[in-house]
Each structure stands twice: as structure tokens, then as C-alpha cells.
Motif scaffolding. Sequence first.
Motif, PDB file in Angstrom:
ATOM      1  N   GLU A  20       0.835  -1.211   0.000  1.00 25.59           N
ATOM      2  CA  GLU A  20       0.000   0.000   0.000  1.00 25.59           C
ATOM      3  C   GLU A  20       0.864   1.253   0.000  1.00 25.59           C
ATOM      4  O   GLU A  20       0.446   2.315  -0.414  1.00 25.59           O
ATOM      5  CB  GLU A  20      -0.909   0.026   1.236  1.00 25.59           C
ATOM      6  N   PHE A  21       2.055   1.141   0.568  1.00 29.41           N
ATOM      7  CA  PHE A  21       3.025   2.250   0.594  1.00 29.41           C
ATOM      8  C   PHE A  21       4.402   1.640   0.819  1.00 29.41           C
ATOM      9  O   PHE A  21       4.512   0.432   1.053  1.00 29.41           O
ATOM     10  CB  PHE A  21       2.658   3.282   1.683  1.00 29.41           C
ATOM     11  N   GLU A  22       5.443   2.506   0.763  1.00 26.72           N
ATOM     12  CA  GLU A  22       6.787   2.003   1.008  1.00 26.72           C
ATOM     13  C   GLU A  22       7.024   1.921   2.507  1.00 26.72           C
ATOM     14  O   GLU A  22       6.959   2.940   3.200  1.00 26.72           O
ATOM     15  CB  GLU A  22       7.825   2.939   0.389  1.00 26.72           C
ATOM     16  N   GLY A  23       7.244   0.724   2.980  1.00 31.76           N
ATOM     17  CA  GLY A  23       7.553   0.555   4.404  1.00 31.76           C
ATOM     18  C   GLY A  23       9.009   0.189   4.537  1.00 31.76           C
ATOM     19  O   GLY A  23       9.886   0.812   3.930  1.00 31.76           O
ATOM     20  N   ARG A  24       9.285  -0.833   5.287  1.00 31.69           N
ATOM     21  CA  ARG A  24      10.658  -1.298   5.476  1.00 31.69           C
ATOM     22  C   ARG A  24      10.597  -2.745   5.953  1.00 31.69           C
ATOM     23  O   ARG A  24       9.509  -3.261   6.213  1.00 31.69           O
ATOM     24  CB  ARG A  24      11.340  -0.435   6.527  1.00 31.69           C
ATOM     25  N   ASN A  25      11.763  -3.359   6.067  1.00 33.79           N
ATOM     26  CA  ASN A  25      11.796  -4.711   6.618  1.00 33.79           C
ATOM     27  C   ASN A  25      12.309  -4.642   8.050  1.00 33.79           C
ATOM     28  O   ASN A  25      13.495  -4.451   8.280  1.00 33.79           O
ATOM     29  CB  ASN A  25      12.709  -5.591   5.758  1.00 33.79           C
ATOM     30  N   SER A  26      11.415  -4.745   9.009  1.00 37.48           N
ATOM     31  CA  SER A  26      11.844  -4.790  10.404  1.00 37.48           C
ATOM     32  C   SER A  26      10.924  -5.758  11.140  1.00 37.48           C
ATOM     33  O   SER A  26       9.927  -5.374  11.734  1.00 37.48           O
ATOM     34  CB  SER A  26      11.772  -3.404  11.046  1.00 37.48           C
ATOM     35  N   ARG A  27      11.249  -7.049  11.018  1.00 35.36           N
ATOM     36  CA  ARG A  27      10.403  -8.076  11.631  1.00 35.36           C
ATOM     37  C   ARG A  27      11.176  -8.807  12.718  1.00 35.36           C
ATOM     38  O   ARG A  27      12.401  -8.933  12.635  1.00 35.36           O
ATOM     39  CB  ARG A  27       9.952  -9.068  10.551  1.00 35.36           C
ATOM     40  N   LEU A  28      10.432  -9.271  13.721  1.00 38.06           N
ATOM     41  CA  LEU A  28      11.069 -10.072  14.767  1.00 38.06           C
ATOM     42  C   LEU A  28      11.359 -11.455  14.190  1.00 38.06           C
ATOM     43  O   LEU A  28      10.462 -12.122  13.683  1.00 38.06           O
ATOM     44  CB  LEU A  28      10.140 -10.183  15.990  1.00 38.06           C
ATOM     45  N   ASP A  29      12.615 -11.846  14.278  1.00 38.37           N
ATOM     46  CA  ASP A  29      13.064 -13.137  13.776  1.00 38.37           C
ATOM     47  C   ASP A  29      12.372 -14.270  14.566  1.00 38.37           C
ATOM     48  O   ASP A  29      12.206 -14.184  15.782  1.00 38.37           O
ATOM     49  CB  ASP A  29      14.574 -13.131  14.033  1.00 38.37           C
TER      50      ASP A  29
END
Length: 365
Positions: free
Chosen positions: A221-230
Motif C-alpha cells: 500500500e506504501f513504502e515501508g521497510r523490513n523490520s520483523r522479529l526473527d
Amino acid sequence: MVKFLDLKKQYLSIKGEINNAINSVIEDTAFVGGKYVKLFEEAFAEYVGVNHCIGVANGTDALEIAIESLRLPKGSEIIVPANSFIATSEAVTRAGHKVRFCDNNEYYTLDIEDLRKQISKDTSAIIAVHLYGQPCMMDEILSIAAEYKLKVIEDAAQAHGAKYKNKRVGTFGDVACFSFYPGKNLGAYGDGGAIVTYNDEIAFRCRMISNHGSKEKYLHEFEGRNSRLDAIQASILFAKLPHLEKWNHIRNEAAYYYNTTLSNITGIETPKIMNDVFHVFHLFVLRLQNRDNLAKYLKENDIDTGIHYPISLPKLNAYSYINQETHYMNAVKWDSLLLSLPMGDHLTNADCDEVVDSIKRYFEK
Ligand SMILES: Cc1ncc(COP(=O)(O)O)c(C=O)c1O
């Protein structure tokens, strides 16, 4: 020998649970997202007492994403304490806002009088850092925020499980952030972080931002980022969470012992604890003149210490561009006096005695 923190000792005490947790993720090849992350997010939300938890890659990202999710006016000012880890203020700038410093009080949290002084027409939010594990004065902060229509972000990176008036930190602000850096009260075996909130919309936005602006794969939907809990970190955190209360109580008891035995030594300021809080003592911080001499003496006696933080934020080169009068602040004057004693669930009564006896001997010299 008294270590500052002993993660190996903690691991050995729960080795089976941790190894099983890691193995399960590998066996299921559920490395990113999936059931282990969900299990931890749900358990942590319930533990804190909120309805949403979004696992992210680290505590700094948690702050940056949380700020972004609030959609504050671009370039507006966000108030942060002058004594904190740089992540607090760094996230403000990285999210497109201006840092405004506020003094820390005797409890090392936001000074309410100074907070009022730092508010201007450009202020949009306050970051309440529960520094060293002690909750901020949330009643006062929330009432100031309501008066000036400001958002409140809790930085609870050092305060997992801490309580203010019997409610856990993380339940007071519009949004709150945690770090699971290994040395934290609840630490992963690598980087990790989380955002918690009651607010459905903020939770939805944080989730989207942290996952490339998408709810469904490839629908961005928009530019976010990759910041996920492993997922491996999530399963380790899920295994550790049931132990957190016990570990926090060990810290709290060690701190109580340090406090009662050290508070009558002239020349030492021991930490002050507010009424009606459960302080989880991520750090036990003394204030004294010539702290480097005591640190050296303790090192010679095989006792580790730390400094949190040796340079207050306004004095860092990173903030030389900020034109704000901060010389009068306690936080700025105290950075040369702070000394952190060993603190963690590894401490035994004998360890605490060793620390206290050494400090007493130093002062009797
Ligand atoms: C008060 C505070 N805020 C934010 C952070 C950032 O967390 P992380 O190291 O997980 O990015 C830390 C961790 O060191 C912290 O102590």
C-alpha cells in the motif's frame, strides 16, 4: 568475581527450554513470521496488558516505526530525556522530527517541571523513557500531554514488567516500545524489539510499516521497510517470558539490599524509588564523585561495573547541531558521576555482599 551480567548462567538454568525452542523453529522451517512469532506476540501483549504487540527487528526500529505510525506533523519537535541511550533521540530524527531535550529528575526519568518548559507550539510528542527500569511519572506526563494535545510514546526498552500504580509500563502511552537486546531484562539471543498499543489503527500501521507497507504478500500500500522479529528470537523470548517475573524480583531484591546497605555511606547517592511503582532495576546506578576511582578499585577486586551513560545526549557530537540551552540540566551535570553496579538474575546473596563489602572498604581507605 562478580560479573555485571551473566547470560551464560541464565542460559544454563533454562538450557532445555531454549534448545527445544530453537529446534522447533528449525524443524518447522518457520523462520520469518508464522506461528512462533504470533505465539510470542500474543503472550507478550497479554503479559503487558494491551491488545496488540508487533514484533520488530530491534528496539530502535520499534521507536522509529512507532513514531512514524503516529503521523505527527513533519519536522515537529519530540521531547526526549537528556539522559537515555541514543536510540531514543536517534529514532526521532530518523522519523523526520526534531529532538528537544528535557532534564531527568532524581528518579532518572522525565523532570516534570522541565518538561513543561520544553513544550512549544512545535511540540508534537513526548517520549517517556522508563530509564534503568523505573516507570516515569505517568499521571503527570499524561495530564500534560492531554493539556497540550501531545502524543505519548513510552520507551520501555529497560523496563519489561515494571509497574506504575499496579499497571505495567507499556499500557500508558499511545504506543510503547521494547527492546529485547540480549542484556535486557527480557533478552533475545540476538536483536529483537516490539511495539505494543491498545490502538487498532496504530497497531495496523506499525505492522504495515514493519513489513514493506503490506498486509498481504506483494500487495504494497506504501513504502515501508523490513523490520520483523526473527522467529528464532521469538521462540526464545516465548520460552523466557514465564521466567521474567522471577528474574525481575531477583533484581529488585538485590537492588533493595544494595540500597539499604549503601545509602548511609557519605558520598554515595543511591537510586531513589518512587512510591507505588515496581522498579525492575535493569540497571542499579549510583552517583558519586571520582566514580572512576571506585570503578578501578572494584575491577581490582574482580567486580565489574558500567556507566549508563558516560556522555549525556546533548553533549554527544551527534547533537552538536542542536541549539538548546542544556547546561543547567542535572542529566548533563551528572554524566561524570554515574556508576552502575552488577545487576541481573545471576546475582546471589554472596555476590551482593561482595560488592557491598568492597565498596565499604573503598570508602574506609
Ligand atoms: C532506553 C533505550 N531505548 C532504546 C533502545 C534501543 O534498543 P535496541 O538496542 O534493541 O535497538 C535501548 C537499548 O539499548 C535503550 O536502552
